[in-house]
Design an enzyme around this catalytic site. Structure first.
Site, PDB file in Angstrom:
ATOM      1  CG  ASN A   1      -1.971   1.042   1.199  1.00  0.00           C
ATOM      2  OD1 ASN A   1      -1.700   2.186   0.879  1.00  0.00           O
ATOM      3  ND2 ASN A   1      -3.193   0.669   1.560  1.00  0.00           N
TER       4      ASN A   1
ATOM      5  CG  HIS B   1      -8.331   4.631   0.089  1.00  0.00           C
ATOM      6  ND1 HIS B   1      -8.851   4.017   1.204  1.00  0.00           N
ATOM      7  CD2 HIS B   1      -9.306   5.446  -0.364  1.00  0.00           C
ATOM      8  CE1 HIS B   1     -10.091   4.450   1.408  1.00  0.00           C
ATOM      9  NE2 HIS B   1     -10.372   5.328   0.474  1.00  0.00           N
TER      10      HIS B   1
ATOM     11  CG  HIS C   1      -3.345   9.097   1.105  1.00  0.00           C
ATOM     12  ND1 HIS C   1      -4.129   8.415   0.214  1.00  0.00           N
ATOM     13  CD2 HIS C   1      -3.933   8.963   2.323  1.00  0.00           C
ATOM     14  CE1 HIS C   1      -5.158   7.889   0.847  1.00  0.00           C
ATOM     15  NE2 HIS C   1      -5.075   8.204   2.129  1.00  0.00           N
TER      16      HIS C   1
ATOM     17  CD  GLU D   1      -7.327  -0.222   0.332  1.00  0.00           C
ATOM     18  OE1 GLU D   1      -6.949  -1.297   0.835  1.00  0.00           O
ATOM     19  OE2 GLU D   1      -7.133   0.894   0.866  1.00  0.00           O
TER      20      GLU D   1
ATOM     21  CG  HIS E   1      -6.103  -0.989   9.284  1.00  0.00           C
ATOM     22  ND1 HIS E   1      -6.454  -0.152   8.250  1.00  0.00           N
ATOM     23  CD2 HIS E   1      -5.928  -0.191  10.361  1.00  0.00           C
ATOM     24  CE1 HIS E   1      -6.514   1.087   8.674  1.00  0.00           C
ATOM     25  NE2 HIS E   1      -6.192   1.103   9.958  1.00  0.00           N
TER      26      HIS E   1
END
Length: 248
Positions: A7, A43, A50, A75, A197
């Site tokens: 990620n 995401h 970001h 995402e 996560h």
């Protein structure tokens, strides 16, 4: 074998603190992919705090040109802007999350009973475009039958409480048990299971050892924290080692 998707949101957040092009998201993705990552995750939130839409397009071009066997996982909340972007970039996997735009990070799963009809419509549209669809889910076994009714291919189990219990063995075991029960229930419904996560190297090892059927973990924050010490390539390899251990 559990795939690792890196990620990139943390790296993009760091970049966006200044009006400079570094750290270079594409360079970091390339290093992780060359080290063996199965794909990258982004995401692109509406406020672009970001990763941005332009980053997603550039990552698709990088994968097409240099890593055609790797995956782009995008995402987000399924608003029209997001759905248009994932279609445009031909996201290999679309992970739908119930985030409010103001949320700092994803911290809860879908309410499948209340939002199931909407999700079923969105999932059907995504699958018509050839996307694999994963739904962000709390690790509750009783939710999985409702998740399956949406037509999704996978659920991504929220591992935040497990990751946050790293210094409390009793709570860690309780959360790992909850994840294992949810994964078993999802698989019984024909869903594959992703997870993500707050997963550290050690937490990933424990998770995959307990639930070796996990198809994919998406890891960003802890991975980039470790990369400050070990570098992106070595950190990616460390996580890959954890993903492929099933004997403790």
């Amino acid at each position: 074998m559990t795939d690792l998707s890196v990620n990139l949101n943390v790296a993009a957040l760091l970049r966006n603190r200044r009006e400079h092009p570094w750290p270079d998201i594409l360079d970091l993705a390339r290093i992780a992919l060359n080290a063996g990552a199965a794909g990258v995750t982004v995401h692109p939130r509406p406020d672009e705090r970001h990763t941005r839409a332009g980053d997603v397009r550039a990552l698709r071009a990088l994968l097409d040109a240099e890593f055609p066997d790797r995956e782009l996982n995008v995402e987000g909340y399924p608003d029209p802007r997001f759905l248009s972007l994932v279609h445009e970039v031909r996201a290999d996997q679309v992970t739908l999350v119930p985030d409010d735009p103001a949320q700092a990070t994803s911290d809860h799963g879908w309410d499948f009973e209340a939002q199931g009809v909407m999700l079923a419509e969105v999932v059907a549209g995504l699958k018509e475009h050839g996307h694999r669809v994963s739904l962000f889910s709390d690790p509750e076994a009783e939710h999985m039958a409702h998740a399956a009714q949406t037509g999704a291919d996978r659920v991504e189990l929220y591992t935040g409480p497990f990751g946050g219990s790293y210094n409390d063995p009793g709570t860690e075991k309780q959360e790992l048990d909850r994840l294992a029960e949810a994964a078993a229930a999802a698989e019984a419904q024909g869903l594959k299971v992703n997870a993500g996560h707050d997963l550290t190297v050690n937490g990933t090892r424990k998770l995959v050892t307990r639930i070796p059927s996990i198809a994919e973990v998406s890891i960003g924050h802890a991975l980039f924290c470790d990369a400050l010490t070990f570098g992106i390539a070595e950190t990616t390899r460390r996580y890959l080692d954890s993903c492929n251990l099933s004997d403790g």
